[in-house]
Design a protein around this motif. Structure first.
Motif, mmCIF file in Angstrom:
data_model
loop_
_atom_site.group_PDB
_atom_site.id
_atom_site.type_symbol
_atom_site.label_atom_id
_atom_site.label_comp_id
_atom_site.label_asym_id
_atom_site.label_seq_id
_atom_site.Cartn_x
_atom_site.Cartn_y
_atom_site.Cartn_z
ATOM 1 N N UNK A 70 0.812 -1.209 0.000
ATOM 2 C CA UNK A 70 0.000 0.000 0.000
ATOM 3 C C UNK A 70 0.854 1.272 0.000
ATOM 4 N N UNK A 71 2.176 1.087 0.049
ATOM 5 C CA UNK A 71 3.084 2.235 0.019
ATOM 6 C C UNK A 71 3.268 2.914 1.352
ATOM 7 N N UNK A 72 2.839 2.239 2.428
ATOM 8 C CA UNK A 72 2.920 2.842 3.764
ATOM 9 C C UNK A 72 4.204 2.463 4.495
ATOM 10 N N UNK A 73 4.953 1.489 3.949
ATOM 11 C CA UNK A 73 6.080 0.968 4.711
ATOM 12 C C UNK A 73 7.180 0.466 3.779
ATOM 13 N N UNK A 74 8.396 0.946 4.013
ATOM 14 C CA UNK A 74 9.574 0.449 3.310
ATOM 15 C C UNK A 74 10.453 -0.294 4.307
ATOM 16 N N UNK A 75 11.139 -1.333 3.815
ATOM 17 C CA UNK A 75 12.024 -2.126 4.668
ATOM 18 C C UNK A 75 13.490 -1.896 4.311
ATOM 19 N N UNK A 76 13.752 -0.802 3.604
ATOM 20 C CA UNK A 76 15.121 -0.528 3.171
ATOM 21 C C UNK A 76 16.077 -0.355 4.357
ATOM 22 N N UNK A 77 15.536 0.105 5.495
ATOM 23 C CA UNK A 77 16.394 0.353 6.660
ATOM 24 C C UNK A 77 16.285 -0.745 7.715
ATOM 25 N N UNK A 78 15.738 -1.899 7.325
ATOM 26 C CA UNK A 78 15.484 -2.966 8.295
ATOM 27 C C UNK A 78 16.558 -4.047 8.217
ATOM 28 N N UNK A 104 6.673 -15.956 3.285
ATOM 29 C CA UNK A 104 5.731 -15.165 4.085
ATOM 30 C C UNK A 104 6.080 -13.685 4.159
ATOM 31 N N UNK A 105 7.358 -13.344 3.930
ATOM 32 C CA UNK A 105 7.727 -11.946 4.111
ATOM 33 C C UNK A 105 8.730 -11.431 3.072
ATOM 34 N N UNK A 106 9.924 -11.983 3.052
ATOM 35 C CA UNK A 106 11.032 -11.344 2.345
ATOM 36 C C UNK A 106 10.825 -11.209 0.837
ATOM 37 N N UNK A 113 18.811 -7.822 0.744
ATOM 38 C CA UNK A 113 19.071 -9.232 1.059
ATOM 39 C C UNK A 113 20.241 -9.408 2.034
ATOM 40 N N UNK A 114 21.216 -8.507 1.952
ATOM 41 C CA UNK A 114 22.363 -8.659 2.867
ATOM 42 C C UNK A 114 21.991 -8.293 4.314
ATOM 43 N N UNK A 115 20.799 -7.730 4.504
ATOM 44 C CA UNK A 115 20.340 -7.398 5.860
ATOM 45 C C UNK A 115 19.517 -8.512 6.501
ATOM 46 N N UNK A 116 19.344 -9.628 5.786
ATOM 47 C CA UNK A 116 18.574 -10.764 6.306
ATOM 48 C C UNK A 116 19.536 -11.783 6.902
ATOM 49 N N UNK A 117 19.280 -12.190 8.133
ATOM 50 C CA UNK A 117 20.114 -13.192 8.797
ATOM 51 C C UNK A 117 19.227 -14.307 9.356
#
Length: 635
Positions: A70-78, A104-106, A113-117
């Motif tokens: 919906x454009x309400x949330x970015x995960x660029x900083x997560x 379910x999410x990613x 991708x380098x921020x996923x552990x």
């Protein structure tokens, strides 16, 4: 949640938030996570999340994906760190938490991708210790976890920190408790396929998070939630360590919170606003607590257990006792379809019309006889027109060898059928090379569904239900060939709608067992409810005169205080009920998905029905061999 009393939280050692249902609860957690991410973005900082897997957080992930789309949330900083992973485990396995998180999410958000552990289950054994130390260091390098999301296991484990885990434990390789492996057995199509070890964040790692949110849904989690929230801190229940955390909250639905003192026995913590329902619950609880029949309870008994204001309000223990005794007595009936030409003012079901058209919804092809077989037999014996609607095929619960057995039988009959022999060879080759948990071919799924269908028809014939009254809906949401099902759709509702509008029943029986660990019962019930709502909106005439009764499945029984109809079952009918269950031969001796109870389904049913009768007897009611209980749904 509960308007009977002003909340008193003196027993609770962890902040506990109770929502109406798991959807609302999941949305609240998703909103909190989204708020943290957005706040950190404005500050130019990373949001560091500790994430969990399993069925509990899936709806929360759905909401986060929705916010992103919906454009309400970015995960660029997560930056994310997952709690655990089975060991050994290939990342592309259907059982892998890597695959779970991607699905379910990613795969649906814009996270780097380098921020996923996620713990690596594909390491050599001698690499694990160093890997775990590095995992801990990576968490510390980004400033620690801002929010750690948790579920809770039946043993009280958080992550895979099993009983015996120390408060200061860190990320490590652990051996899984047998109860944990048994609970996972259905996902792996057998306990023997469940890995014996896992890599998990430690209790100490979790406790270092700035905030912890533990989510739990369903009555199956209610007892362990009570221990974690109200019990003593002990290593045998690792979740109790969370009482030490300064910023931890449990987010629950009403069912998961149902064993907490403020929910189950509010009179022990505060003055209550007494209504008939609460009076009934409290009196039954007191009777069972003291081991006294209801009519033997005294003023002193009520006063001693926090119900002095109830006695003052009603007048005396004798008046309370009689009130509740009569309520219970009126729930007991040997006429689940209504007794013809009788005064029905104090009976659960109406006398007229007689005979009735009764429709039993059975989520799987054996839930009808397991859960309410005695009542089904009684309805047939009393000349009602009984229909059974089998909502799903139940095909994933059939062992592979059953398919070979039936195909060998067919081959022996049709010895010259070359096409059949070719099919049998193809099936044998597929099954011989099938990996644990691999989805069956459409052909094999069809054969397994036919096996369940033939067994259901055999049980119907035994019970006296006409074969033409057995309806196999094969609802599409179920037909994935895997444990995880699709969400129900308009197609599922339309199939159910067409059946109901054709039969126009006077009474409906549906499975209200929301603690079914695989979720099929919950979805099947939602489909029935949605269909009834649609019919009500359309003002279908027959709906006005239809009673809906909810039964419980193999997992547990209704509380006595909730039951609005209790049907006694004599020794002869209990034997008939067991024989009907035995017709489901593919589920006999060893079921594919036994849940956390190793007893056979007929044993569970018999012992549960006898326990219900014994509880009624202990309350001072007439003594029966066994009983089945129902709650009426007012739609």
């Amino acid at each position: 949640m509960n308007n009977h009393y002003q909340e008193d939280l003196r027993f609770e050692k962890i902040q506990t938030i109770i929502h109406e249902d798991s959807n609302i609860a999941s949305l609240s957690v998703a909103n909190e996570i989204a708020s943290l991410i957005n706040q950190k973005q404005k500050q130019g900082k990373h949001a560091v999340l500790g994430l969990a897997t399993g069925s509990t957080p899936t709806k929360m992930y759905d909401y986060l994906v929705q916010f992103h789309k919906e454009g309400r949330l970015s995960f660029k900083n997560v930056i994310t760190f997952n709690l655990d992973e089975y060991f050994p485990m290939e990342p592309d396995s259907i059982h892998s938490y890597v695959r779970f998180m991607n699905e379910h999410l990613f795969d649906h958000i814009d996270i780097e991708r380098h921020n996923i552990h996620i713990p690596n289950g594909n390491l050599n054994r001698d690499e694990v210790r160093k890997y775990c130390e590095d995992y801990e260091q990576k968490i510390q390098n980004v400033g620690g976890l801002d929010i750690q999301v948790l579920g809770i296991g039946r043993t009280g484990h958080i992550g895979f920190n099993e009983p015996g885990s120390a408060l200061n434990s860190k990320t490590r390789l652990i051996r899984l408790d047998r109860v944990t492996r048994l609970d996972a057995a259905s996902d792996f199509f057998g306990e023997e396929n469940v890995p014996k070890r896992a890599i998990t964040m430690g209790v100490g790692t979790i406790m270092d998070a700035k905030k912890i949110i533990l989510m739990a849904w369903g009555e199956g989690k209610s007892e362990i939630i009570k221990q974690a929230v109200e019990g003593k801190i002990r290593e045998s229940v690792p979740a109790t360590f969370l009482q030490h955390h300064e910023n931890c909250e449990f987010v629950l639905d009403g069912a998961a919170a149902s064993s907490l003192t403020r929910m189950k026995t509010p009179w022990l913590v505060t003055d209550c606003d007494w209504d008939d329902s609460l009076i009934k619950s409290a009196t039954i609880w007191l009777s069972e607590k003291l081991g006294k029949a209801i009519l033997k309870l005294t003023n002193e008994d009520y006063n001693e257990y926090g119900m002095g204001n109830l006695v003052a309000e009603i007048g005396s223990a004798e008046q309370i006792n009689l009130k509740v005794f009569n309520q219970l007595q009126h729930t007991i009936t040997g006429w689940p379809g209504g007794k013809p030409n009788a005064d029905d003012s104090q009976r659960p079901e109406r006398a007229a019309p007689h005979p009735k058209t009764s429709l039993i919804f059975s989520p799987h092809p054996d839930d009808d006889v397991i859960s309410m077989g005695g009542t089904l037999l009684r309805l047939v014996d009393q000349a009602h027109n009984v229909h059974v609607a089998y909502q799903t095929s139940g095909n994933i619960a059939v062992f592979d060898d059953e398919v070979i057995r039936f195909l060998d039988f067919a081959t022996d009959i049709q010895k010259d059928d070359k096409e059949l022999k070719k099919q049998v060879k193809k099936v044998r080759e597929f099954l011989a090379n099938k990996k644990p948990g691999e989805i069956d071919s459409a052909e094999i799924q069809h054969y397994k569904g036919l096996i369940r269908k033939s067994e259901a028809l055999a049980a119907c014939r035994y019970c006296g239900v006409k074969e033409k009254n057995a309806h196999f809906l094969n609802l599409p949401f179920y037909e994935t060939g895997a444990i995880r099902k699709k969400p129900y759709s308009d197609e599922d509702i339309q199939i159910t709608y067409d059946l109901l509008n054709t039969i126009k029943p006077h009474q409906i029986f549906a499975a209200g067992d929301l603690s079914d660990p695989h979720g099929t019962h919950r979805v099947c019930l939602e489909v029935v409810f949605k269909t009834l709502e649609r019919l009500k909106e359309e003002r279908a005439e027959w709906v006005r005169n239809c009673y809906v009764w909810l039964y419980r499945g193999a997992w547990q029984e209704w509380e006595i205080a909730d039951m609005e109809m209790a049907v006694p079952i004599g020794p002869k009918d209990m034997a008939r009920k067991k024989n009907a269950i035995f017709k489901h031969q593919s589920q006999k001796d060893s079921a594919m998905f036994p849940g956390n109870d190793e007893r056979e389904f007929w044993e569970r049913a018999e012992q549960r029905n006898k326990k219900t009768a014994n509880r009624y007897n202990a309350l001072g009611m007439a003594e029966y061999e066994a009983m089945e209980g129902f709650v009426r749904y007012n739609f």
